[in-house]
Structures are given as C-alpha cells and as structure tokens.
Motif scaffolding. Structure first.
Motif, PDB file in Angstrom:
ATOM      1  N   GLY A 232       0.838  -1.189   0.000  1.00 43.70           N
ATOM      2  CA  GLY A 232       0.000   0.000   0.000  1.00 43.70           C
ATOM      3  C   GLY A 232       0.874   1.240   0.000  1.00 43.70           C
ATOM      4  O   GLY A 232       1.703   1.425   0.886  1.00 43.70           O
ATOM      5  N   ALA A 233       0.731   2.088  -1.006  1.00 44.74           N
ATOM      6  CA  ALA A 233       1.580   3.269  -1.125  1.00 44.74           C
ATOM      7  C   ALA A 233       1.277   4.284  -0.026  1.00 44.74           C
ATOM      8  O   ALA A 233       0.122   4.435   0.385  1.00 44.74           O
ATOM      9  CB  ALA A 233       1.370   3.916  -2.495  1.00 44.74           C
ATOM     10  N   PRO A 234       2.307   4.998   0.451  1.00 43.13           N
ATOM     11  CA  PRO A 234       2.091   6.050   1.450  1.00 43.13           C
ATOM     12  C   PRO A 234       1.464   7.272   0.801  1.00 43.13           C
ATOM     13  O   PRO A 234       2.029   7.841  -0.133  1.00 43.13           O
ATOM     14  CB  PRO A 234       3.506   6.342   1.958  1.00 43.13           C
ATOM     15  CG  PRO A 234       4.398   5.970   0.811  1.00 43.13           C
ATOM     16  CD  PRO A 234       3.723   4.836   0.099  1.00 43.13           C
ATOM     17  N   LEU A 235       0.306   7.673   1.269  1.00 44.01           N
ATOM     18  CA  LEU A 235      -0.449   8.762   0.651  1.00 44.01           C
ATOM     19  C   LEU A 235      -0.376  10.008   1.523  1.00 44.01           C
ATOM     20  O   LEU A 235      -0.749   9.978   2.704  1.00 44.01           O
ATOM     21  CB  LEU A 235      -1.906   8.334   0.464  1.00 44.01           C
ATOM     22  CG  LEU A 235      -2.106   7.034  -0.319  1.00 44.01           C
ATOM     23  CD1 LEU A 235      -3.544   6.535  -0.172  1.00 44.01           C
ATOM     24  CD2 LEU A 235      -1.749   7.232  -1.781  1.00 44.01           C
ATOM     25  N   PHE A 236       0.098  11.114   0.950  1.00 46.84           N
ATOM     26  CA  PHE A 236       0.242  12.362   1.700  1.00 46.84           C
ATOM     27  C   PHE A 236      -1.097  12.782   2.294  1.00 46.84           C
ATOM     28  O   PHE A 236      -2.113  12.806   1.610  1.00 46.84           O
ATOM     29  CB  PHE A 236       0.791  13.450   0.777  1.00 46.84           C
ATOM     30  CG  PHE A 236       1.118  14.736   1.483  1.00 46.84           C
ATOM     31  CD1 PHE A 236       1.968  14.758   2.579  1.00 46.84           C
ATOM     32  CD2 PHE A 236       0.579  15.928   1.053  1.00 46.84           C
ATOM     33  CE1 PHE A 236       2.272  15.955   3.223  1.00 46.84           C
ATOM     34  CE2 PHE A 236       0.872  17.124   1.686  1.00 46.84           C
ATOM     35  CZ  PHE A 236       1.720  17.139   2.773  1.00 46.84           C
TER      36      PHE A 236
ATOM     37  N   SER B 288      -2.821   8.710   4.381  1.00 52.06           N
ATOM     38  CA  SER B 288      -2.398   7.501   5.097  1.00 52.06           C
ATOM     39  C   SER B 288      -2.106   7.802   6.560  1.00 52.06           C
ATOM     40  O   SER B 288      -1.419   8.776   6.880  1.00 52.06           O
ATOM     41  CB  SER B 288      -1.141   6.913   4.445  1.00 52.06           C
ATOM     42  OG  SER B 288      -1.390   6.501   3.131  1.00 52.06           O
ATOM     43  N   ASN B 289      -2.625   6.965   7.422  1.00 55.05           N
ATOM     44  CA  ASN B 289      -2.465   7.116   8.868  1.00 55.05           C
ATOM     45  C   ASN B 289      -2.377   5.720   9.485  1.00 55.05           C
ATOM     46  O   ASN B 289      -2.498   4.718   8.779  1.00 55.05           O
ATOM     47  CB  ASN B 289      -3.640   7.920   9.436  1.00 55.05           C
ATOM     48  CG  ASN B 289      -4.982   7.293   9.110  1.00 55.05           C
ATOM     49  OD1 ASN B 289      -5.072   6.108   8.797  1.00 55.05           O
ATOM     50  ND2 ASN B 289      -6.044   8.077   9.175  1.00 55.05           N
ATOM     51  N   PRO B 290      -2.168   5.609  10.791  1.00 57.28           N
ATOM     52  CA  PRO B 290      -2.093   4.270  11.383  1.00 57.28           C
ATOM     53  C   PRO B 290      -3.350   3.435  11.187  1.00 57.28           C
ATOM     54  O   PRO B 290      -3.258   2.214  11.039  1.00 57.28           O
ATOM     55  CB  PRO B 290      -1.831   4.568  12.868  1.00 57.28           C
ATOM     56  CG  PRO B 290      -1.089   5.860  12.851  1.00 57.28           C
ATOM     57  CD  PRO B 290      -1.738   6.656  11.752  1.00 57.28           C
TER      58      PRO B 290
END
Length: 311
Positions: free
Chosen positions: A15-19, A22-24
């Motif tokens: 899963g790509a990190p999304l500015f 994305s969160n915990p």
C-alpha cells in the motif's frame, strides 16, 4: 529473490504512502489484511506524534498471525527539515521497511540497515534507479505513467524492462494498478510486487474528505490531469477538484521546481489544499469500503486471473 520480509503476503501488494491520507488506521488495516501498509512520516503532525504512531504500529501488529510488515515513507528532499528526527525514530522502533522519495542518501540507507530493515526507493526512470542502488537501496519502486500523486511519464513496460536488464532485486511497480488482474500483469512484465495507492483513498480508514472519496468512485482515467503546478513535481490530479478550485484543468501554468517545499507538511493550510491527487486506474473503484475488504477483493481477482490464464 525477495527478502523474507516481502514474502508470504496475502497478495503481492504494498500500500503506497499517501500524503495526508495515510495514517495508522489505514496502515494497520492493510497490514492485518496481509499486505504492506504504510504512511509518510510527514503525515504525523506535530513531529512528536510520529513516536506515538510508530509505537502503536509496533504494538498492534506484534503477534498478529498473517499480518504483513509496515513501512514508513521518508521524503529526502532538502526542504524536509524533519528528516533526521524522523529517521532516528524509525531506527528506535526498527521500522521494517523505509520507503525513500525525492532523493537517495547513503547514510539513511546505512541507518536502516543497522537494525536489519530494508529500503525501497521510488524512481521515475532508469537513471534514477541506478543512482538509488549505487547509494545502497535494497529495492526499487518504478513509478510509471498513470500513477497517482507524483508520477513519472514512462510506460510501465519500458521502465520495468530497462530496470530488469541490470537489476534482479526487489522491484515494485506503481501506476494505474487497482485490480488483482493488474497485480498479476505487473508480475508478468517483471515486477515482484504491485504498489497501490489511489484505490485506498476510497476506504473507510483513509484520512480523506467524504467528497474526495466520492470523487474517486465517480471518476475515471479521463478525469486525471498531469501537472507540476501544485508541488513543483509532476503528478496526477483529479480534474473536478481543480475545476472546483476555480482553475481550468486543461490550461494550467508550469511551476518552478526550485520552489518545492516539503517542510510545511500536512498540518498547514495551503493554496492547493483541496487539489486532490489520484491515478488513472480509479475507474475500477465503484464504492467506498473498508481497506480489508478492498484487499480481499484484489486477492480474489488476482487468484481468478491466475486461474483463467492457466486454463
């Protein structure tokens, strides 16, 4: 050969990190569904919050059967004044996977390697791929045309082919991958794993406005525009969000790349706050659902695609 940490996923997906998005909550849901979950370190605001996020990720995934490892994205650009602080926390919690963007640094790679972690570096062309490996990255994320947010302009066929001529390590592919069929196609052309971002925007756990999630559901490839206006780096964005901000998505001016600034981060109001990124693969997204359900859907599609080809 993939390193052990990237093996045994429920489906070969990171899963790509999304500015901002994305969160915990999202990363944990992804990991518990058996795919690598991630978030950008800069999404934790203030910076002290990153300590809490990493503690939570580590504690909640400890001992969970079938859970995948998690990853933290570090922006290596010179404007990121938090890099040293955030990297120290990654070392403290022994973050399994660090994803680096907008620059490659040997000292960062060495710090991650010191505790047994691996570094995946995202690139948009073969030249940057060579530089990343020369500086000690363990694997590459080929960000091809059609990827959401900051994206390259090369065909995934061309980009993967050129990299595989000299690199046999971990290779991920990003760009319009939203179904299990596309995951299998990425592997067929030479990638080990698919790097998926935009479909996870339309999940219940994602930190995105309801209107943003609905726009993902309602839009398709024709609704994506490629521009460097908003950050100085070319990326793909939703046309309706640009129109709603009072601009013409078909006549956007060019930005000065030297004005890139990743120091302000996610917590401050910006002129482009409601310009929403997305990749060209969103036509496959038809509803907002829990992240675990989305992973299960991709897994079913992946297995069905494999069975169909074998038949």
């Amino acid at each position: 050969m993939l390193p052990p940490i990237l093996q045994n996923l429920s489906v070969p997906v990171v899963g790509a990190p999304l500015f901002i998005i994305s969160n915990p909550d999202l990363a944990l849901a992804q990991c518990k569904a058996g795919v690598v979950g991630s978030f950008p370190a800069l999404n934790a605001r203030p910076e002290s919050l990153l300590d809490e996020w990493l503690a939570r990720m580590t504690e909640e995934l400890d001992g969970v059967e079938g859970a995948a490892p998690f990853a933290v994205n570090q922006i290596v650009h010179r404007s990121n004044a938090r890099l040293e602080h955030d990297l120290e926390l990654c070392v403290k919690y022994k973050v399994p996977i660090v994803i680096t963007s907008l620059g490659a640094r040997e000292e960062l790679n060495e710090a991650v390697h010191s505790y047994g972690g691996i570094v995946l570096h995202d690139i948009i062309n073969n030249r940057f791929a060579h530089k990343a490996i020369e500086k000690g990255a363990d694997g590459l994320i080929a960000v091809a045309a059609g990827a959401g947010g900051h994206a390259g302009a090369l065909s995934p066929f061309a980009l993967v082919q050129e990299i595989r001529e000299w690199f046999d390590g971990p290779l991920l592919l990003s760009g319009s991958i939203a179904t299990g069929d596309a995951v299998l196609a990425a592997q067929a052309m030479g990638a080990d794993l698919a790097y998926i971002g935009s479909p996870f925007i339309a999940t219940e756990e994602a930190n995105a406005e309801a209107a943003y999630k609905q726009m993902i559901v309602e839009s398709g490839a024709d609704d994506i525009v490629y521009s460097n206006l908003f950050t100085g780096v070319h990326g793909n964005y939703l046309k309706p969000s640009i129109t709603a901000a009072g601009m013409d998505p078909d006549n956007l001016p060019e930005s000065d790349p030297s004005k890139m600034d990743f120091g302000a981060g996610a917590g401050e109001a910006k002129a482009w706050k409601n310009i929403w990124g997305a990749g060209q693969g969103i036509g496959a997204i038809d509803k907002v659902q829990p992240a675990g359900d989305l992973v299960a859907q991709i897994q079913r599609q992946y297995q069905a695609a494999k069975a169909s080809l074998c038949a």
